[in-house]
Design a protein around this motif. Structure first.
Motif, PDB file in Angstrom:
ATOM      1  N   PRO A 122     -11.717 134.659  56.525  1.00  0.00           N
ATOM      2  CA  PRO A 122     -10.547 133.814  56.759  1.00  0.00           C
ATOM      3  C   PRO A 122     -10.610 133.074  58.088  1.00  0.00           C
ATOM      4  O   PRO A 122     -10.062 131.979  58.226  1.00  0.00           O
ATOM      5  CB  PRO A 122      -9.381 134.804  56.726  1.00  0.00           C
ATOM      6  CG  PRO A 122      -9.984 136.124  57.041  1.00  0.00           C
ATOM      7  CD  PRO A 122     -11.363 136.095  56.472  1.00  0.00           C
ATOM      8  N   TYR A 123     -11.282 133.652  59.074  1.00  0.00           N
ATOM      9  CA  TYR A 123     -11.418 132.985  60.361  1.00  0.00           C
ATOM     10  C   TYR A 123     -12.338 131.758  60.250  1.00  0.00           C
ATOM     11  O   TYR A 123     -12.204 130.809  61.011  1.00  0.00           O
ATOM     12  CB  TYR A 123     -11.946 133.960  61.403  1.00  0.00           C
ATOM     13  CG  TYR A 123     -11.081 135.185  61.554  1.00  0.00           C
ATOM     14  CD1 TYR A 123      -9.811 135.100  62.111  1.00  0.00           C
ATOM     15  CD2 TYR A 123     -11.512 136.430  61.115  1.00  0.00           C
ATOM     16  CE1 TYR A 123      -8.998 136.214  62.238  1.00  0.00           C
ATOM     17  CE2 TYR A 123     -10.709 137.555  61.232  1.00  0.00           C
ATOM     18  CZ  TYR A 123      -9.457 137.441  61.796  1.00  0.00           C
ATOM     19  OH  TYR A 123      -8.653 138.548  61.912  1.00  0.00           O
ATOM     20  N   CYS A 124     -13.263 131.811  59.293  1.00  0.00           N
ATOM     21  CA  CYS A 124     -14.145 130.656  59.077  1.00  0.00           C
ATOM     22  C   CYS A 124     -13.359 129.476  58.501  1.00  0.00           C
ATOM     23  O   CYS A 124     -13.695 128.316  58.758  1.00  0.00           O
ATOM     24  CB  CYS A 124     -15.298 131.021  58.145  1.00  0.00           C
ATOM     25  SG  CYS A 124     -16.452 132.217  58.855  1.00  0.00           S
ATOM     26  N   ARG A 125     -12.339 129.779  57.730  1.00  0.00           N
ATOM     27  CA  ARG A 125     -11.478 128.705  57.214  1.00  0.00           C
ATOM     28  C   ARG A 125     -10.792 127.986  58.373  1.00  0.00           C
ATOM     29  O   ARG A 125     -10.729 126.762  58.415  1.00  0.00           O
ATOM     30  CB  ARG A 125     -10.441 129.289  56.254  1.00  0.00           C
ATOM     31  CG  ARG A 125      -9.534 128.244  55.616  1.00  0.00           C
ATOM     32  CD  ARG A 125      -8.634 128.896  54.567  1.00  0.00           C
ATOM     33  NE  ARG A 125      -7.785 127.903  53.951  1.00  0.00           N
ATOM     34  CZ  ARG A 125      -6.594 127.554  54.418  1.00  0.00           C
ATOM     35  NH1 ARG A 125      -6.128 128.133  55.508  1.00  0.00           N
ATOM     36  NH2 ARG A 125      -5.883 126.632  53.805  1.00  0.00           N
ATOM     37  N   LEU A 229     -26.191 138.073  66.429  1.00  0.00           N
ATOM     38  CA  LEU A 229     -24.913 137.757  65.798  1.00  0.00           C
ATOM     39  C   LEU A 229     -24.522 138.892  64.863  1.00  0.00           C
ATOM     40  O   LEU A 229     -25.349 139.370  64.090  1.00  0.00           O
ATOM     41  CB  LEU A 229     -24.997 136.441  65.020  1.00  0.00           C
ATOM     42  CG  LEU A 229     -25.553 135.228  65.765  1.00  0.00           C
ATOM     43  CD1 LEU A 229     -25.462 133.992  64.881  1.00  0.00           C
ATOM     44  CD2 LEU A 229     -24.827 135.005  67.081  1.00  0.00           C
ATOM     45  N   THR A 230     -23.276 139.297  64.908  1.00  0.00           N
ATOM     46  CA  THR A 230     -22.815 140.405  64.079  1.00  0.00           C
ATOM     47  C   THR A 230     -21.656 140.032  63.172  1.00  0.00           C
ATOM     48  O   THR A 230     -21.164 140.876  62.425  1.00  0.00           O
ATOM     49  CB  THR A 230     -22.378 141.589  64.958  1.00  0.00           C
ATOM     50  OG1 THR A 230     -21.350 141.158  65.859  1.00  0.00           O
ATOM     51  CG2 THR A 230     -23.548 142.139  65.754  1.00  0.00           C
ATOM     52  N   GLY A 231     -21.180 138.814  63.216  1.00  0.00           N
ATOM     53  CA  GLY A 231     -20.043 138.437  62.386  1.00  0.00           C
ATOM     54  C   GLY A 231     -19.870 136.945  62.330  1.00  0.00           C
ATOM     55  O   GLY A 231     -20.675 136.171  62.857  1.00  0.00           O
ATOM     56  N   THR A 232     -18.801 136.529  61.665  1.00  0.00           N
ATOM     57  CA  THR A 232     -18.534 135.115  61.453  1.00  0.00           C
ATOM     58  C   THR A 232     -17.096 134.791  61.856  1.00  0.00           C
ATOM     59  O   THR A 232     -16.223 135.667  61.792  1.00  0.00           O
ATOM     60  CB  THR A 232     -18.730 134.764  59.969  1.00  0.00           C
ATOM     61  OG1 THR A 232     -17.903 135.628  59.168  1.00  0.00           O
ATOM     62  CG2 THR A 232     -20.184 134.914  59.548  1.00  0.00           C
ATOM     63  N   PRO A 233     -16.833 133.541  62.247  1.00  0.00           N
ATOM     64  CA  PRO A 233     -17.844 132.515  62.533  1.00  0.00           C
ATOM     65  C   PRO A 233     -18.524 132.769  63.874  1.00  0.00           C
ATOM     66  O   PRO A 233     -17.941 133.363  64.776  1.00  0.00           O
ATOM     67  CB  PRO A 233     -17.023 131.221  62.587  1.00  0.00           C
ATOM     68  CG  PRO A 233     -15.681 131.676  63.091  1.00  0.00           C
ATOM     69  CD  PRO A 233     -15.460 133.044  62.492  1.00  0.00           C
ATOM     70  N   GLY A 247     -10.929 128.656  68.601  1.00  0.00           N
ATOM     71  CA  GLY A 247     -10.046 127.510  68.749  1.00  0.00           C
ATOM     72  C   GLY A 247     -10.780 126.269  69.223  1.00  0.00           C
ATOM     73  O   GLY A 247     -11.846 126.347  69.843  1.00  0.00           O
ATOM     74  N   ILE A 248     -10.184 125.128  68.939  1.00  0.00           N
ATOM     75  CA  ILE A 248     -10.871 123.866  69.181  1.00  0.00           C
ATOM     76  C   ILE A 248     -11.067 123.568  70.660  1.00  0.00           C
ATOM     77  O   ILE A 248     -12.067 122.946  71.054  1.00  0.00           O
ATOM     78  CB  ILE A 248     -10.122 122.708  68.472  1.00  0.00           C
ATOM     79  CG1 ILE A 248     -11.014 121.459  68.407  1.00  0.00           C
ATOM     80  CG2 ILE A 248      -8.785 122.425  69.155  1.00  0.00           C
ATOM     81  CD1 ILE A 248     -10.481 120.377  67.500  1.00  0.00           C
ATOM     82  N   GLU A 249     -10.163 124.028  71.510  1.00  0.00           N
ATOM     83  CA  GLU A 249     -10.296 123.710  72.936  1.00  0.00           C
ATOM     84  C   GLU A 249     -11.540 124.364  73.535  1.00  0.00           C
ATOM     85  O   GLU A 249     -12.240 123.742  74.337  1.00  0.00           O
ATOM     86  CB  GLU A 249      -9.042 124.133  73.697  1.00  0.00           C
ATOM     87  CG  GLU A 249      -7.813 123.296  73.374  1.00  0.00           C
ATOM     88  CD  GLU A 249      -8.036 121.801  73.588  1.00  0.00           C
ATOM     89  OE1 GLU A 249      -8.765 121.433  74.531  1.00  0.00           O
ATOM     90  OE2 GLU A 249      -7.498 121.014  72.798  1.00  0.00           O
ATOM     91  N   GLU A 250     -11.806 125.604  73.162  1.00  0.00           N
ATOM     92  CA  GLU A 250     -13.011 126.253  73.687  1.00  0.00           C
ATOM     93  C   GLU A 250     -14.273 125.588  73.145  1.00  0.00           C
ATOM     94  O   GLU A 250     -15.268 125.455  73.862  1.00  0.00           O
ATOM     95  CB  GLU A 250     -13.022 127.746  73.359  1.00  0.00           C
ATOM     96  CG  GLU A 250     -14.218 128.458  73.987  1.00  0.00           C
ATOM     97  CD  GLU A 250     -14.070 129.962  74.059  1.00  0.00           C
ATOM     98  OE1 GLU A 250     -15.106 130.637  74.245  1.00  0.00           O
ATOM     99  OE2 GLU A 250     -12.939 130.472  73.953  1.00  0.00           O
TER     100      GLU A 250
END
Length: 271
Positions: A122-125, A229-233, A247-250
């Motif tokens: 869901p975080y990839c969405r 890497l151990t996860g997504t995204p 987040g987009i700012e980072e």
């Protein structure tokens, strides 16, 4: 969706930060301690130093740390960043060379953002929407997507379909179709996403059986392991590995930082 609301499989899909293996951090801490001890010894005065004994060496190190406790975490962070930069430099071509049409933006972009993702995450969405916004506002950015199916069989099935979409020149359309719906990744969502992306279904059926596409996924998994890497995204931008939907700012800040790095050797545009 919050961590508490997300299913267990989703929660583990956002790894802890930073994405550096524990053994590397421990080793760096030991190296940093020795280096800082030497620096602390030399910083006390400009007179020639007396012969060093174990006792007064330890006392000076302790005094330096007590005077500025941030010395150690700052040094470890710097050393971690240096090790990550070396790791990325040694794998740069493999990381930034996309499969077929699994990329978007400027073919010769001055910054390449690489995203390792899972359709079931869901975080990839959320991250997909951020990357879409970055592409819309930044004409010099190139995005490379790497399917990283770690959350179950449906993840891999959708990943193979996305690679078929890449072959058909409709990769981003398939990503948009899948990520336009909330909720669990299920078989019932597969055909609607395929048709919404207007994929050639006959070719898709053949591609789903193609061992080359399985080899591409295995290559992505191996590359992710090599990078820790151990996860997504997970994102690769310049000399940084960024874990999680930050987040987009980072992401914007990382792109701006990458533009300040020395230029990399020119690569042939993706085809």
């Amino acid at each position: 969706m919050t961590d508490m609301e997300a299913p267990a499989a989703a929660r583990v899909s956002r790894p802890p930060r930073p994405g550096v293996p524990l053994w590397v951090a421990v080793l760096l801490a030991l190296v940093a301690g020795a280096a800082l001890g030497a620096l602390g010894w030399q910083s006390f005065d400009s007179e020639p130093d007396p012969p060093v004994t174990d006792k007064n060496f330890a006392e000076r190190v302790r005094a330096a740390i007590l005077a500025d406790p941030k010395i150690i975490p700052d040094a470890i962070t710097k050393l971690q960043n240096q090790e990550v930069a070396k790791l990325l430099a040694s794998n740069r071509e493999a990381i930034e060379t996309p499969f077929a049409g699994a990329w978007a933006g400027a073919a010769d972009g001055d910054v390449v953002l690489v995203e390792f993702f899972d359709f079931a995450c869901p975080y990839c969405r959320q991250g997909h929407a951020d990357v879409a916004q970055l592409l819309a506002e930044d004409p010099k950015l190139k995005v490379v997507w790497r399917d990283f199916p770690v959350l179950g069989p449906e993840s891999e099935r959708f990943a193979r379909a996305s690679l078929s979409a890449a072959r058909q020149g409709r990769y981003r359309q398939f990503l948009d179709a899948v990520f336009s719906h909330e909720g669990r990744l299920t078989e019932a969502r597969f055909i609607p996403a395929v048709r919404k992306a207007r994929l050639n279904e006959r070719q898709l059926v053949e591609d789903l059986k193609d061992p080359e596409l399985r080899a591409v996924i295995e290559s992505n998994l191996g590359l992710a392991r090599a990078l820790g890497l151990t996860g997504t995204p997970s994102y690769i931008i310049g000399d940084r590995i960024i874990s999680g939907a930050v987040g987009i700012e980072e992401l914007r800040a990382a792109i701006a930082q990458a533009r300040k790095l020395p230029p990399k050797p020119a690569q042939a545009p993706a085809t």
